[in-house]
Enzyme design. Sequence first.
Site, short mmCIF file in Angstrom:
data_model
loop_
_atom_site.label_atom_id
_atom_site.label_comp_id
_atom_site.label_asym_id
_atom_site.label_seq_id
_atom_site.Cartn_x
_atom_site.Cartn_y
_atom_site.Cartn_z
CE1 TYR A 221 -65.94 20.75 36.30
CE2 TYR A 221 -65.68 22.98 37.14
CZ TYR A 221 -66.15 21.69 37.29
OH TYR A 221 -66.83 21.34 38.44
CB SER A 222 -65.76 27.75 32.97
OG SER A 222 -64.77 27.81 33.98
#
Length: 241
Positions: free
Chosen positions: A148-149
Amino acid sequence: MSAATRPEPPTTDPAQRGRSALVTGGASGLGAACAEKLRADGLRVVTLDIGGDADLHVDVTDDDALAAAAAEVGQVDVLVNSAGIVGPGIPLIDTKTSDWQKVLAVNVLGVASTMRTFVPGMAERGWGRVVNFASMAGKDGNPNLSIYSASKAAVIALTKSSGKELAKSGVLVNAIAPAVIATPMNDSTDPDVLAHITSLIPMGRLGQPAEVAALVSWLCSDAVSFSTGAVYDISGGRATY
């Protein structure tokens, strides 16, 4: 009700009269909050999502479906890319290639695809606003959320690059980087991960969808005229750079 027949709301901002917005991920959470706020601003808003109470059910990773949606919707002056998924909350070494492919397809390729579909019309008309949803995770990196990051870091870079490309076209492209917000998407986030990222917020609370929608509303207006390729933090003080 189809996107084409949704009635236009009373206009509160004369400058927005006749303008249309498309909000991806608009069936719930931040997308729904943004759609509600933009309608209140006077825009005709079409929501797009894979399910739920959206005007159009379209997968942002499907280029053909996006093209069909564009033909149905017609003119789009404002594009809000809110569609996104969190993916697994696990250490990097436990992730699989398929995990990466699924998240990057929605969070990065989906943003690129919607921009390729709708931005040319904005540039041709000489006015447009694009707001891409990044995240504080894309700036700081959250442990056990490497996929996600990384996807949100890519959204930031995509926004900066396209903002420069379109700088003289009348189309402004900006991103927002929220800290954790109280939305249904976070219902599936690991409680320990959620507690950790909430603890990083100096205000000591989750953000609210209406707070994010207010920032998006401003970025979609004529009030913003000399900002493009920028990232606006909305983090309760978490941002350190």
